[in-house]
Motif scaffolding. Structure first.
Motif, PDB file in Angstrom:
ATOM      1  N   SER A   1      -2.312   2.713  -2.977  1.00  0.00           N
ATOM      2  CA  SER A   1      -2.661   3.087  -4.351  1.00  0.00           C
ATOM      3  C   SER A   1      -1.551   3.948  -4.945  1.00  0.00           C
ATOM      4  O   SER A   1      -0.744   4.545  -4.226  1.00  0.00           O
ATOM      5  N   GLY A   2      -1.515   4.011  -6.273  1.00  0.00           N
ATOM      6  CA  GLY A   2      -0.690   4.977  -6.983  1.00  0.00           C
ATOM      7  C   GLY A   2       0.790   4.909  -6.661  1.00  0.00           C
ATOM      8  O   GLY A   2       1.400   3.839  -6.620  1.00  0.00           O
ATOM      9  N   ILE A   3       1.383   6.076  -6.415  1.00  0.00           N
ATOM     10  CA  ILE A   3       2.820   6.170  -6.162  1.00  0.00           C
ATOM     11  C   ILE A   3       3.200   5.413  -4.897  1.00  0.00           C
ATOM     12  O   ILE A   3       4.235   4.740  -4.847  1.00  0.00           O
ATOM     13  N   GLY A   4       2.383   5.502  -3.863  1.00  0.00           N
ATOM     14  CA  GLY A   4       2.679   4.797  -2.622  1.00  0.00           C
ATOM     15  C   GLY A   4       2.716   3.297  -2.814  1.00  0.00           C
ATOM     16  O   GLY A   4       3.610   2.609  -2.299  1.00  0.00           O
ATOM     17  N   PHE A   5       1.765   2.773  -3.557  1.00  0.00           N
ATOM     18  CA  PHE A   5       1.723   1.334  -3.838  1.00  0.00           C
ATOM     19  C   PHE A   5       2.938   0.908  -4.659  1.00  0.00           C
ATOM     20  O   PHE A   5       3.592  -0.099  -4.360  1.00  0.00           O
TER      21      PHE A   5
ATOM     22  N   ARG B   1      -6.797   4.761   4.315  1.00  0.00           N
ATOM     23  CA  ARG B   1      -8.078   4.912   5.014  1.00  0.00           C
ATOM     24  C   ARG B   1      -9.074   3.826   4.655  1.00  0.00           C
ATOM     25  O   ARG B   1      -9.956   3.505   5.447  1.00  0.00           O
ATOM     26  N   ASN B   2      -8.935   3.258   3.470  1.00  0.00           N
ATOM     27  CA  ASN B   2      -9.947   2.349   2.940  1.00  0.00           C
ATOM     28  C   ASN B   2      -9.534   0.891   3.180  1.00  0.00           C
ATOM     29  O   ASN B   2      -8.549   0.424   2.606  1.00  0.00           O
ATOM     30  N   PRO B   3     -10.273   0.159   4.005  1.00  0.00           N
ATOM     31  CA  PRO B   3      -9.865  -1.226   4.293  1.00  0.00           C
ATOM     32  C   PRO B   3      -9.892  -2.126   3.067  1.00  0.00           C
ATOM     33  O   PRO B   3      -9.079  -3.048   2.957  1.00  0.00           O
ATOM     34  N   LYS B   4     -10.779  -1.849   2.129  1.00  0.00           N
ATOM     35  CA  LYS B   4     -10.876  -2.681   0.930  1.00  0.00           C
ATOM     36  C   LYS B   4      -9.624  -2.525   0.063  1.00  0.00           C
ATOM     37  O   LYS B   4      -9.016  -3.518  -0.365  1.00  0.00           O
ATOM     38  N   THR B   5      -9.235  -1.275  -0.197  1.00  0.00           N
ATOM     39  CA  THR B   5      -8.060  -1.074  -1.043  1.00  0.00           C
ATOM     40  C   THR B   5      -6.770  -1.493  -0.324  1.00  0.00           C
ATOM     41  O   THR B   5      -5.818  -1.932  -0.963  1.00  0.00           O
ATOM     42  N   LEU B   6      -6.755  -1.389   0.997  1.00  0.00           N
ATOM     43  CA  LEU B   6      -5.609  -1.874   1.752  1.00  0.00           C
ATOM     44  C   LEU B   6      -5.457  -3.383   1.585  1.00  0.00           C
ATOM     45  O   LEU B   6      -4.346  -3.887   1.351  1.00  0.00           O
ATOM     46  N   ALA B   7      -6.575  -4.095   1.708  1.00  0.00           N
ATOM     47  CA  ALA B   7      -6.534  -5.551   1.556  1.00  0.00           C
ATOM     48  C   ALA B   7      -6.127  -5.936   0.136  1.00  0.00           C
ATOM     49  O   ALA B   7      -5.342  -6.875  -0.065  1.00  0.00           O
ATOM     50  N   GLU B   8      -6.647  -5.206  -0.857  1.00  0.00           N
ATOM     51  CA  GLU B   8      -6.296  -5.487  -2.246  1.00  0.00           C
ATOM     52  C   GLU B   8      -4.810  -5.213  -2.491  1.00  0.00           C
ATOM     53  O   GLU B   8      -4.132  -5.971  -3.206  1.00  0.00           O
ATOM     54  N   ALA B   9      -4.297  -4.146  -1.885  1.00  0.00           N
ATOM     55  CA  ALA B   9      -2.880  -3.824  -2.047  1.00  0.00           C
ATOM     56  C   ALA B   9      -2.011  -4.906  -1.423  1.00  0.00           C
ATOM     57  O   ALA B   9      -1.011  -5.339  -2.014  1.00  0.00           O
ATOM     58  N   ALA B  10      -2.386  -5.362  -0.220  1.00  0.00           N
ATOM     59  CA  ALA B  10      -1.611  -6.401   0.453  1.00  0.00           C
ATOM     60  C   ALA B  10      -1.576  -7.678  -0.379  1.00  0.00           C
ATOM     61  O   ALA B  10      -0.523  -8.315  -0.521  1.00  0.00           O
ATOM     62  N   GLU B  11      -2.721  -8.030  -0.969  1.00  0.00           N
ATOM     63  CA  GLU B  11      -2.770  -9.232  -1.807  1.00  0.00           C
ATOM     64  C   GLU B  11      -1.898  -9.058  -3.044  1.00  0.00           C
ATOM     65  O   GLU B  11      -1.147  -9.970  -3.424  1.00  0.00           O
ATOM     66  N   ALA B  12      -1.982  -7.891  -3.678  1.00  0.00           N
ATOM     67  CA  ALA B  12      -1.203  -7.644  -4.887  1.00  0.00           C
ATOM     68  C   ALA B  12       0.296  -7.613  -4.597  1.00  0.00           C
ATOM     69  O   ALA B  12       1.103  -7.968  -5.455  1.00  0.00           O
ATOM     70  N   LEU B  13       0.656  -7.206  -3.380  1.00  0.00           N
ATOM     71  CA  LEU B  13       2.065  -7.137  -3.007  1.00  0.00           C
ATOM     72  C   LEU B  13       2.594  -8.473  -2.513  1.00  0.00           C
ATOM     73  O   LEU B  13       3.765  -8.580  -2.142  1.00  0.00           O
ATOM     74  N   GLY B  14       1.736  -9.473  -2.475  1.00  0.00           N
ATOM     75  CA  GLY B  14       2.183 -10.811  -2.124  1.00  0.00           C
ATOM     76  C   GLY B  14       2.064 -11.156  -0.662  1.00  0.00           C
ATOM     77  O   GLY B  14       2.602 -12.175  -0.217  1.00  0.00           O
TER      78      GLY B  14
ATOM     79  N   VAL C   1       3.454  -7.570   3.526  1.00  0.00           N
ATOM     80  CA  VAL C   1       3.392  -6.160   3.917  1.00  0.00           C
ATOM     81  C   VAL C   1       2.422  -6.010   5.086  1.00  0.00           C
ATOM     82  O   VAL C   1       1.410  -6.709   5.165  1.00  0.00           O
ATOM     83  N   LEU C   2       2.750  -5.135   6.015  1.00  0.00           N
ATOM     84  CA  LEU C   2       1.869  -4.826   7.139  1.00  0.00           C
ATOM     85  C   LEU C   2       0.938  -3.691   6.728  1.00  0.00           C
ATOM     86  O   LEU C   2       1.401  -2.641   6.278  1.00  0.00           O
ATOM     87  N   THR C   3      -0.367  -3.891   6.874  1.00  0.00           N
ATOM     88  CA  THR C   3      -1.332  -2.854   6.520  1.00  0.00           C
ATOM     89  C   THR C   3      -1.876  -2.199   7.777  1.00  0.00           C
ATOM     90  O   THR C   3      -2.176  -2.869   8.766  1.00  0.00           O
ATOM     91  N   LEU C   4      -2.009  -0.882   7.731  1.00  0.00           N
ATOM     92  CA  LEU C   4      -2.471  -0.088   8.866  1.00  0.00           C
ATOM     93  C   LEU C   4      -3.583   0.835   8.388  1.00  0.00           C
ATOM     94  O   LEU C   4      -3.338   1.764   7.615  1.00  0.00           O
ATOM     95  N   GLN C   5      -4.818   0.554   8.818  1.00  0.00           N
ATOM     96  CA  GLN C   5      -5.938   1.409   8.438  1.00  0.00           C
ATOM     97  C   GLN C   5      -5.951   2.627   9.349  1.00  0.00           C
ATOM     98  O   GLN C   5      -6.224   2.529  10.550  1.00  0.00           O
TER      99      GLN C   5
END
Length: 257
Positions: free
Chosen positions: A15-19, A37-50, A53-57
């Motif tokens: 989210s935000g600056i990190g995203f 921390r949030n698996p939902k926003t992590l998944a949404e970020a990964a989708e938005a980034l194409g 990206v490796l996501t780590l909860q």
């Protein structure tokens, strides 16, 4: 591409600056891991980034889990060239109305966890890597009611310089990006409507000579400079992105109205 073949990890990258920084780094050729921390926003970020990206909860307050996350990122992407310790939480702590628990939660996430983020990264860092800490103009503005938050950002400001000295023998640079008021979802609770956000921007933006809040992409581009080889001989500094609010406060837009 300024980060071609480099490996970066960004805490709070969902989210935000990190995203915004993850997006800039990917566009510049880096392999990127983000934590959240949030698996939902992590998944949404990964989708938005194409999807590249490796996501780590993981919670940055869990030092052992952070060590495991950095080991996983290194196993999948390679040794780290860039660490952006971005994750943090807001929170007011006015005198007479603040519990020990609320105060210490801010200190734990915004200061203690930053140190242990760098410590978790250390075994996986390439020599001549870049470590970037996320600060805030709160460290110097003296805003009433925010002693814990401002105190943590002042502590991070000092720690940037300590770590720059400590990691210099390996050629590892440690710097800080220092945002002023920035348009991110962090403001949603206090300004949930378009009209309220416009009013907030007018108020906060009016405190700077350039007369507006920063965009997350503008913080990300300052972070890109510190992450890239453009700053190979830069360490122990902060880049402030606040429209001149701390550097030239007498020129604030409100004084021209």
């Amino acid at each position: 591409m300024r980060l071609k073949n480099k490996v970066a990890i960004i805490t709070g990258g969902n989210s935000g600056i990190g995203f915004a920084t993850a997006r800039v780094f990917l566009n510049e050729g880096a392999k990127v891991a983000i934590t959240g921390r949030n698996p939902k926003t992590l998944a949404e970020a990964a989708e938005a980034l194409g999807g590249g990206v490796l996501t780590l909860q993981v919670d940055v307050n869990d030092a052992k889990a952070m060590e495991d996350a950095f080991a996983k990122a290194t196993a999948e992407l390679g040794k780290l060239d860039i660490v952006f310790a971005n994750a943090g939480i807001p929170g007011a702590t006015p005198l007479g109305q603040t519990s020990v628990e609320a105060f210490e939660a801010i200190v734990r996430t915004n200061f203690t966890a930053v140190f242990f983020t760098v410590q978790a990264a250390l075994p996986h860092l390439n020599d001549n890597a870049s470590v970037i800490l996320n600060g805030s103009v709160h460290a110097v503005l003296g805003i009433p009611g925010y002693s814990a938050y401002a105190g943590t950002k002042g502590a991070v400001r000092a720690m940037t310089r300590n770590l720059a000295s400590e990691l210099a023998p390996r050629g590892i640079r440690v710097n800080q990006v220092t945002p002023g008021g920035t348009r991110t979802p962090i403001w949603n609770p206090s300004a949930p409507t378009r009209e309220e956000m416009d009013a907030l921007e007018a108020r906060i933006g009016g405190l700077s000579p350039l007369g507006r809040m920063s965009e997350a992409d503008e913080i990300a581009k300052a972070t890109l400079y510190l992450a890239s080889d453009d700053s190979l001989n830069v360490s122990g500094i902060e880049i402030t992105v606040d429209g001149g609010a701390t550097g030239a406060p007498s020129g604030a837009k409100i004084f021209r109205q």
